[in-house]
Design an enzyme around this catalytic site. Sequence first.
Site, PDB file in Angstrom:
ATOM      1  N   LYS A  85       0.846  -1.198   0.000  1.00 19.17           N
ATOM      2  CA  LYS A  85       0.000   0.000   0.000  1.00 19.17           C
ATOM      3  C   LYS A  85       0.882   1.249   0.000  1.00 19.17           C
ATOM      4  O   LYS A  85       0.616   2.220  -0.722  1.00 19.17           O
ATOM      5  CB  LYS A  85      -0.926   0.004   1.228  1.00 19.17           C
ATOM      6  CG  LYS A  85      -2.084  -0.975   1.090  1.00 19.17           C
ATOM      7  CD  LYS A  85      -2.837  -1.211   2.389  1.00 19.17           C
ATOM      8  CE  LYS A  85      -3.853  -2.338   2.176  1.00 19.17           C
ATOM      9  NZ  LYS A  85      -4.488  -2.845   3.373  1.00 19.17           N
ATOM     10  N   GLN A 135      -5.007  -1.807   9.508  1.00 17.92           N
ATOM     11  CA  GLN A 135      -4.880  -3.126   8.880  1.00 17.92           C
ATOM     12  C   GLN A 135      -5.476  -4.205   9.783  1.00 17.92           C
ATOM     13  O   GLN A 135      -5.174  -4.285  10.968  1.00 17.92           O
ATOM     14  CB  GLN A 135      -3.391  -3.413   8.596  1.00 17.92           C
ATOM     15  CG  GLN A 135      -3.124  -4.672   7.804  1.00 17.92           C
ATOM     16  CD  GLN A 135      -3.641  -4.604   6.359  1.00 17.92           C
ATOM     17  OE1 GLN A 135      -3.725  -3.550   5.761  1.00 17.92           O
ATOM     18  NE2 GLN A 135      -3.991  -5.758   5.811  1.00 17.92           N
ATOM     19  N   ASP A 171     -11.583   2.391   3.714  1.00 18.60           N
ATOM     20  CA  ASP A 171     -11.944   0.975   3.614  1.00 18.60           C
ATOM     21  C   ASP A 171     -13.455   0.795   3.443  1.00 18.60           C
ATOM     22  O   ASP A 171     -13.916  -0.281   3.064  1.00 18.60           O
ATOM     23  CB  ASP A 171     -11.580   0.243   4.928  1.00 18.60           C
ATOM     24  CG  ASP A 171     -10.248  -0.468   4.876  1.00 18.60           C
ATOM     25  OD1 ASP A 171      -9.892  -0.972   3.798  1.00 18.60           O
ATOM     26  OD2 ASP A 171      -9.583  -0.537   5.928  1.00 18.60           O
TER      27      ASP A 171
HETATM   28  N1  GUN Z   1      -6.940  -7.017   5.830  1.00 19.26           N
HETATM   29  C1  GUN Z   1      -7.180  -7.748   4.703  1.00 19.26           C
HETATM   30  N2  GUN Z   1      -7.825  -6.993   3.781  1.00 19.26           N
HETATM   31  C2  GUN Z   1      -8.003  -5.777   4.330  1.00 19.26           C
HETATM   32  C3  GUN Z   1      -8.599  -4.573   3.862  1.00 19.26           C
HETATM   33  O1  GUN Z   1      -9.132  -4.472   2.746  1.00 19.26           O
HETATM   34  N3  GUN Z   1      -8.560  -3.520   4.732  1.00 19.26           N
HETATM   35  C4  GUN Z   1      -8.014  -3.606   5.967  1.00 19.26           C
HETATM   36  N4  GUN Z   1      -8.051  -2.545   6.743  1.00 19.26           N
HETATM   37  N5  GUN Z   1      -7.455  -4.717   6.434  1.00 19.26           N
HETATM   38  C5  GUN Z   1      -7.446  -5.786   5.609  1.00 19.26           C
END
Ligand code: GUN
Length: 285
Positions: free
Chosen positions: A53, A97, A120
Amino acid sequence: MANIIDGKLVSASLRDKIREDVKAFTEKSGITPTLAVILVGEDPASRVYVRNKHKACLDAGIGSIQIELPADTTEDELLSRINALNMDENVHGILVQLPLPKHINEEKIINAIDEKKDVDAFHPANVGRIMTGKYDFLPCTPAGIMSLLDYYKIDIEGKKCVVIGRSNIVGKPMALLLLERNGTVTVTHSRTKDLAAVAREADILVVAIGKPLFVTAEFVKEGAVVIDVGINRTADGKLVGDVDFASVEPKASYITPVPGGVGPMTITTLLRNTLKAAEKSTYEK
Ligand code: GUN
């Protein structure tokens, strides 16, 4: 022989456009759209996702703040970090996350994120907006899948769509997005009776059940579009999806590989959401 849905290619093309849009926005407003990502603990997969990211943000001209906290961080400490980011007007998107360590209540953390910075789209207010079709942000993976279907001009209207998996992150919002585009949607899960027979009805089959190689040829109708959301690592370190690609590919008309299918699209949506959050922050002042 199926057409391979190339998530890397689609992602690269969408990210080129995002980079241009970020540049134009920054030149006009003087604001650099900025994403803050919080990682708690040492989960190796999460570390890789967070690193990806970060790289993708920088490549798109988006500012990236990474906050890494130890696994024993308390819920209160995490909440106070989120609060500081909520108040910081130079931060437009906040992503915590998941999964979080067991002693932290995920729901409480998600609820604490300012809904205007919730890139998200996990906050209940944003989830509710998706229900009514009047949303600002869409969750990254389902929205990325819609972009793939659109890129390959795969028609959804009137099609039988079967989603395997009912998570808040993928299955449920995926079903809503397909419904919004006039698909006839069935959501299935681990308790569904004769899952293979239900899946075999699908013109578009989206698999997000988190079980390696779960979907085999008997789940797939001849000519179906098969979207594999799974990312699983085998004992010998290989990445595989929830779909047994070798067995399903000969029957499908389109199929996503793992890796290189849905995966890259998730971060692409995140970049788009961060730009959108920054844009909205200017006209809501
Ligand atoms: N963990 C796995 N996929 C995601 C996601 O799309 N967002 C977040 N915040 N954590 C994750």
